[in-house]
Design an enzyme around this catalytic site. Sequence first.
Site, PDB file in Angstrom:
ATOM      1  N   HIS A 283      -0.421   1.672   2.751  1.00  0.00           N
ATOM      2  CA  HIS A 283       0.626   1.885   1.759  1.00  0.00           C
ATOM      3  C   HIS A 283       0.517   0.759   0.735  1.00  0.00           C
ATOM      4  O   HIS A 283       0.765  -0.396   1.052  1.00  0.00           O
ATOM      5  CB  HIS A 283       1.996   1.867   2.440  1.00  0.00           C
ATOM      6  CG  HIS A 283       3.150   2.094   1.516  1.00  0.00           C
ATOM      7  ND1 HIS A 283       3.422   3.329   0.987  1.00  0.00           N
ATOM      8  CD2 HIS A 283       4.096   1.247   1.027  1.00  0.00           C
ATOM      9  CE1 HIS A 283       4.505   3.238   0.217  1.00  0.00           C
ATOM     10  NE2 HIS A 283       4.920   1.984   0.213  1.00  0.00           N
TER      11      HIS A 283
ATOM     12  N   ASP B  24       4.388  13.486   2.609  1.00  0.00           N
ATOM     13  CA  ASP B  24       5.197  12.267   2.768  1.00  0.00           C
ATOM     14  C   ASP B  24       6.558  12.620   3.362  1.00  0.00           C
ATOM     15  O   ASP B  24       7.595  12.103   2.953  1.00  0.00           O
ATOM     16  CB  ASP B  24       5.358  11.528   1.440  1.00  0.00           C
ATOM     17  CG  ASP B  24       5.915  10.113   1.623  1.00  0.00           C
ATOM     18  OD1 ASP B  24       5.659   9.512   2.685  1.00  0.00           O
ATOM     19  OD2 ASP B  24       6.607   9.625   0.710  1.00  0.00           O
TER      20      ASP B  24
ATOM     21  N   GLY C  68      12.928   8.309   0.731  1.00  0.00           N
ATOM     22  CA  GLY C  68      12.312   9.387   1.501  1.00  0.00           C
ATOM     23  C   GLY C  68      12.890  10.763   1.241  1.00  0.00           C
ATOM     24  O   GLY C  68      14.058  10.918   0.895  1.00  0.00           O
TER      25      GLY C  68
END
Length: 433
Positions: A187, A313, A332
């Site tokens: 990431h 994701d 998120g």
Amino acid sequence: MATAHPPILFNNARLVDPATGRDGHGSLLVEGAVIKDLDWGAVAGVPEGAEIVDCGGHVLCPGLIDMRAFVGEPGAEHRETLKTASEAAAAGGVTTIVCMPDTNPIIDDPAIVEFVQRRARETAIVNVCPAAALTKGLAGKEMTEFGLLQQAGAIAFTDGARSVTNAQIMRRALTYARDLDALILHHTEDPDLVADGVMNAGERASRLGLAGVPREAEVIMLERDLRLLRLTGGRYHAAMISTADSVDLVERAKDAGLGVTCGVSINHLTLNEFDIGDYRTFFKLAPPLRHEDDRTAMIEALARGTIDVVVSDHNPQDVETKRLPFADAADGAIGLETLLSAGLRLVHNEQVRLPALLMAMTSRPADLLGLPQGRLARGAPADLILLDPDLAYTLDARTLKSRSKNSPFDEARLEGRVLMTYVAGRCVHRYVE
């Protein structure tokens, strides 16, 4: 040896094989858990008693492989379980999930890898491949035991939503991974540059009065990693890039012969910073949604093959972490169920061809992970989806299979429905109007 279910013949299908780019009318025969035969026409010698599936001219292609999904189990089953994540995946055409190690306990021990695999066998209806932590406790200070974790079944190594800021640790990780032919997923966000930023830095953030995340937070971390990769060799995958500058870095690294690949989330291909609107927290992501110029650069990079993989994701968050002021809400969004439908926006807009989109969701991730799935070929696993790319619908969060409902596509009009999903030759999802 007798199979547990009769052979299945898919007739009258538009076969799309992303691995070869072939797209045409044909038929496909499944026996047991594998593809027995396929023909760009009609399969000859169909076994007696075979189940006949008339595909009605719809797309028959490999099931999707999602290389980045956060699943709550173990430790946060109130957000998502392996069972509910797999049901959402099947509804979206995803037949293999790579689950991130950000769980409680963290997947940094062989026993936890084995636990996740066992629970998946017991409860999940799609394939679940655990990725193990790159560093112990995701703390970025000490490497995990790559060899033991790999033997236990870890498919790759990553610190999930965290970046390894210590360059020496990353150098060692790349070196050990090279010797084991393991894949590092990273990431790429410098946490010190991210600081208290909550959306893309720029005029839009200023107008909303929100702290911005500069593009350099991604670019600097990615450039450091690529220099370390040049030093060590091996295989490195930038989990999600989101800026035009990152595309340039990856292209130069590939031209130099480095073992680098990269992914992009479906959100950064189909949404931009203006979708945040009036502080809509379902659009709070990491990396943040970028400027339209960056989104366009991502699409162009996918179309020409610079971007290797498209991921959901998938990151379920409950109402207690999302119904907060934008700056305080958790990052998120869920995405397993909408990955393909959202991606088809690019196909309908003639920005990306269907085989190219599917390649980034099937055969390319399969190649990176060493999986036999992701292709239409004799002897390949019968992980398949039947897709109507033109079937329109409006997303209703109440119908989502995921336990959490934080979808950025809530109430959006999407085109493309997965009609049936097969895993190892068994139907695990069937669309009913």
